[in-house]
Each structure stands twice: as C-alpha cells, then as structure tokens.
Design an enzyme around this catalytic site. Structure first.
Site, PDB file in Angstrom:
ATOM      1  CG  LEU A 259       2.979   4.088   5.065  1.00  0.00           C
ATOM      2  CD1 LEU A 259       5.060   4.288   5.739  1.00  0.00           C
ATOM      3  CD2 LEU A 259       2.896   2.597   5.924  1.00  0.00           C
TER       4      LEU A 259
ATOM      5  CG  ASN B 250       5.787   2.016  10.743  1.00  0.00           C
ATOM      6  OD1 ASN B 250       5.966   0.994  10.564  1.00  0.00           O
ATOM      7  ND2 ASN B 250       3.977   2.146   9.121  1.00  0.00           N
TER       8      ASN B 250
ATOM      9  CB  ILE C 293      -0.912   0.116   1.756  1.00  0.00           C
ATOM     10  CG1 ILE C 293      -1.281  -1.216   0.914  1.00  0.00           C
ATOM     11  CG2 ILE C 293      -2.131   1.398   0.744  1.00  0.00           C
ATOM     12  CD1 ILE C 293      -2.650  -1.893   0.370  1.00  0.00           C
TER      13      ILE C 293
ATOM     14  CE  LYS D  84       3.017  -2.608  13.122  1.00  0.00           C
ATOM     15  NZ  LYS D  84       1.204  -2.294  12.126  1.00  0.00           N
TER      16      LYS D  84
ATOM     17  CB  CYS E 124       9.175   4.676   6.450  1.00  0.00           C
ATOM     18  SG  CYS E 124       7.252   5.287   7.944  1.00  0.00           S
TER      19      CYS E 124
ATOM     20  CG  ASN F  40       0.800   3.380  12.226  1.00  0.00           C
ATOM     21  OD1 ASN F  40       1.116   3.454  11.270  1.00  0.00           O
ATOM     22  ND2 ASN F  40       1.214   2.469  13.491  1.00  0.00           N
TER      23      ASN F  40
ATOM     24  N   GLY G  79       0.146 -10.766  14.624  1.00  0.00           N
ATOM     25  CA  GLY G  79       0.726 -11.058  13.471  1.00  0.00           C
ATOM     26  C   GLY G  79       0.049 -12.898  13.172  1.00  0.00           C
TER      27      GLY G  79
HETATM   28  C1  LIG Z   1      -2.962  -3.608   4.039  1.00  0.00           C
HETATM   29  C2  LIG Z   1      -2.276  -3.544   4.915  1.00  0.00           C
HETATM   30  C3  LIG Z   1      -2.039  -2.166   5.243  1.00  0.00           C
HETATM   31  C4  LIG Z   1      -1.186  -1.969   6.259  1.00  0.00           C
HETATM   32  N1  LIG Z   1      -1.010  -0.620   7.032  1.00  0.00           N
HETATM   33  C5  LIG Z   1       0.207  -0.872   7.701  1.00  0.00           C
HETATM   34  C6  LIG Z   1       0.356   0.783   8.277  1.00  0.00           C
HETATM   35  O1  LIG Z   1       0.308   2.065   7.357  1.00  0.00           O
HETATM   36  N2  LIG Z   1       1.283   1.550   9.600  1.00  0.00           N
HETATM   37  C7  LIG Z   1       1.168  -0.242  10.069  1.00  0.00           C
HETATM   38  O2  LIG Z   1       2.137   0.470  11.256  1.00  0.00           O
HETATM   39  N3  LIG Z   1       1.038  -1.167   9.589  1.00  0.00           N
HETATM   40  C8  LIG Z   1      -0.015  -2.074   8.372  1.00  0.00           C
HETATM   41  N4  LIG Z   1      -0.126  -2.407   8.543  1.00  0.00           N
HETATM   42  C9  LIG Z   1       0.907  -4.075   9.507  1.00  0.00           C
HETATM   43  C10 LIG Z   1      -0.466  -4.252  10.030  1.00  0.00           C
HETATM   44  O3  LIG Z   1      -0.526  -3.644  11.432  1.00  0.00           O
HETATM   45  C11 LIG Z   1       0.087  -5.762  11.372  1.00  0.00           C
HETATM   46  O4  LIG Z   1       1.439  -5.952  11.479  1.00  0.00           O
HETATM   47  C12 LIG Z   1       0.414  -6.739  10.066  1.00  0.00           C
HETATM   48  O5  LIG Z   1      -0.660  -7.187   9.166  1.00  0.00           O
HETATM   49  C13 LIG Z   1       0.447  -8.481  10.404  1.00  0.00           C
HETATM   50  O6  LIG Z   1      -0.756  -8.951  11.343  1.00  0.00           O
HETATM   51  P1  LIG Z   1      -1.851  -9.681  10.267  1.00  0.00           P
HETATM   52  O7  LIG Z   1      -1.165 -10.751  10.610  1.00  0.00           O
HETATM   53  O8  LIG Z   1      -2.919  -9.599  11.151  1.00  0.00           O
HETATM   54  O9  LIG Z   1      -2.282  -9.361   9.178  1.00  0.00           O
HETATM   55  C14 LIG Z   1      -0.778  -3.608   7.536  1.00  0.00           C
HETATM   56  C15 LIG Z   1      -1.358  -4.566   6.798  1.00  0.00           C
HETATM   57  C16 LIG Z   1      -1.644  -5.025   5.861  1.00  0.00           C
HETATM   58  C17 LIG Z   1      -2.052  -6.421   5.139  1.00  0.00           C
END
Ligand SMILES: Cc1cc2nc3c(=O)[nH]c(=O)nc-3n(C[C@H](O)[C@H](O)[C@H](O)COP(=O)(O)O)c2cc1C
Length: 308
Positions: free
Chosen positions: A75, A129, A73, A167, A132, A101, A245
């Site tokens: 961010l 976060n 994506i 994070k 980056c 976040n 996760g």
């Molecule tokens: C579509 C998508 C967008 C994400 N955007 C962010 C974000 O903007 N900031 C962030 O810290 N993590 C982001 N993440 C990471 C998630 O917050 C999480 O750490 C990660 O998906 C692992 O958890 P899960 O396996 O339950 O999805 C994103 C994950 C996904 C799938």
C-alpha cells in the site's frame, strides 16, 4: 439503430458503463491518460490512499507467475494530504466516476481519510480496502473479522453520503459473512475480490521471489475463484457487487456480469495492455448492440442454473 444503455447503479452512483479500473493497477489515473480518454471508462479506482504517506514494503515486491503475478507493494502511497494537493486536481477534471481506494492502520484511519477528501470534494465514492494486515489493538486482519469490517464501514459511512464500497478479501473462511456485515453497516456496494495469498520460490537461489516471502496473487489464475466468490456474495446480500479478478478479455467481463456482478474492475491486465479499459468498453458496446441488449440488467445475474 438499437440504442443500448450501458449504465449501471452502485447505490447513489450511476456509472455510464460497468467497466472500472482496479486499485493499485492504474495509479491515480494520470499515469494512463496518454493511452486513452479516461472518460470512456465507467470509472477508475485510485491507488490506496492512507492518512500518512507509506513507503510500502522492501523489494523485490513483484514476481511473475504462471497465469498471473504476485505483489507485495504494501500500500505504498503519497498519503491523503499530498493526494489532495497533487493528485486530486487532475481527477476533478474527469467525467467518469472517480473512486478513491482507502487504506488504514486503524479502524478510525479510514473515516479520517474519507473526511479529509470529502472536505476537498471532487470524487464520486470510496472503496474501503479492509484487507490490511493489522488493527491497533490486536493484529487481526480487518477483512477476516465481521465486527471490524462493520466498524470500519460504519465510521466511514458517517463521513459521506457518496457511494461507499467495501472491498473484500478471499482469504477468509466465509466471505458472505463479511459481506453481510459490511452491508448491514451501510455499504452501498462490495468489491469482490482482492488478491489471494501466494508464494513463489527462485530455484537457483532457493529464496522466495518476494522480500516479504508471501504476496498477493492476481491475474487470470484467480478468475475462477473470483467468479465463485461473486456467485456466493451476490446470493448473500442485496447491494450490488463489483467483480474483480483476472479479467483480460470481454468474455471475462461477461462471465462476471452473467454471474451477477453489476460492474467489474480490470487490474493486472492494465500492466499487460495499458489501453485495455477503453477497448473493453468498445467491445461491450458492440456486444450489447449485436445481442440486442437494451439495458445491462438483461445481462446482470442472467446465469442459468437449471440442470441440462
Ligand atoms: C500491483 C498491485 C497493487 C494493488 N494495490 C491495491 C491497493 O492499493 N488497494 C486495493 O484495494 N487493491 C489493490 N490491488 C488488488 C487489485 O485492485 C485487484 O483486486 C486484484 O489485483 C485482482 O484483480 P486482477 O486479477 O484483475 O488483477 C493491487 C493489485 C496489484 C496487482
């Protein structure tokens, strides 16, 4: 009847229960408000907010994989000014914890975003976060460098007394080294983990499925890695760890808590099952009653490591 207390503490912040939704998978909350009462959650973590709006990466930026998904994506977000004018009024009405976040291109960006939101008020904490890709001067990933992680944390800490969470990325040699640097710079808690670098190829076109070639892998495929990282980080620091996760079911939540996570975040599962947050809260309530658990501390870190 047994009265169980599901509350947990993340530094200065008390959550009514340990179930949070993960950044980037729950919009700014409002998108999910028609599915259930968001106040059932311990809290929600917003999509990343950066100093200026970001369009994100070109498409395709999502690919389904076995046991999870890949995303790039990039961010994409409305930027802090629009966040405050358009998104914050809804979030201010909620009684669950609201954690923003924060993303940045430079070390200083994070603190600037925190300062602007602090001035507007109405949130309970921040999740930095630090995954980056680049810093202004060099191009080294924030999350891979303990000094940059510490600088980002220290500057943001100066702007707020609210709960400050860092994070962490699993894409590093030593996650505990980064965890210690965030703790020593003033973090109240750590989120473990962000996505892992992954790639998928379309065998018809022979092209990568994502325009950016690689992306972040999330979902059930990453749960054993996340559990191992939580286990490692919990032993390295004194501050609480939030496990993230691949959580899809109550038994996943319990696995993280038993390993030592104080709270958890639900990510990819929100796309599969939009009301999963509330359902997991209900299931956790039933579980603690059935097992006569009075406080979450009886579960958190209760892992047994002795040999059988
Ligand atoms: C579509 C998508 C967008 C994400 N955007 C962010 C974000 O903007 N900031 C962030 O810290 N993590 C982001 N993440 C990471 C998630 O917050 C999480 O750490 C990660 O998906 C692992 O958890 P899960 O396996 O339950 O999805 C994103 C994950 C996904 C799938």
């Amino acid at each position: 009847m047994l009265v169980s207390d599901l509350s947990v503490k993340l530094g200065p912040l008390t959550l009514r229960n340990p179930i949070l939704t993960a950044s980037g998978t729950f919009g700014y909350g409002e998108e999910y408000a028609s599915f259930y009462d968001l106040n059932r959650l311990g809290g929600l973590v917003t999509k990343a907010v950066s100093l200026t709006p970001r369009p994100g990466n070109p498409g395709p930026r999502i690919a389904e994989t076995c046991g999870g998904m890949l995303n790039s994506i990039g961010l994409a977000n409305v930027g802090v000014k629009k966040f405050i004018s358009d998104k914050l009024p809804f979030l201010k009405q909620l009684t669950c914890a609201v954690i923003v976040n924060v993303a940045g291109k430079t070390v200083e960006d994070f603190a600037r975003v925190v300062a602007e939101i602090e001035a507007a008020g109405g949130v309970n904490g921040y999740e930095l976060n630090v995954s980056c890709p680049n810093v202004k001067e060099g191009g080294m990933a924030f999350s891979a460098d303990p000094h940059i992680t510490a600088s980002v944390t220290r500057l943001a800490r100066q702007e707020t007394d609210r709960c400050l969470i860092v994070k962490l990325s699993p894409n590093v040699t030593s996650i505990s080294e980064i965890a210690i640097s965030a703790e020593s710079a003033g973090a109240d808690a750590l989120s473990v983990i962000n996505t892992l670098v992954g790639m998928a190829v379309d065998i018809q076109t022979r092209r990568p499925k994502l325009a950016t070639i690689t992306g972040g892998l999330s979902g059930p495929a990453i749960k054993p890695i996340a559990i191992a990282k939580v286990f490692e980080v919990v032993r390295a620091v004194k501050i609480p760890v939030i496990g993230i996760g691949g959580i899809m079911h109550l038994h996943d939540v319990l696995e993280f808590l038993i390993t030592g996570a104080t709270a958890v975040q639900i990510g990819t599962a929100n796309f599969v099952d939009p009301d999963i947050g509330a359902r997991l809260v209900t299931e956790l309530e039933k579980y603690v009653e059935q097992h006569q658990i009075h406080k979450m501390n009886e579960l958190i870190g209760s892992i047994q490591l002795q040999q059988c």
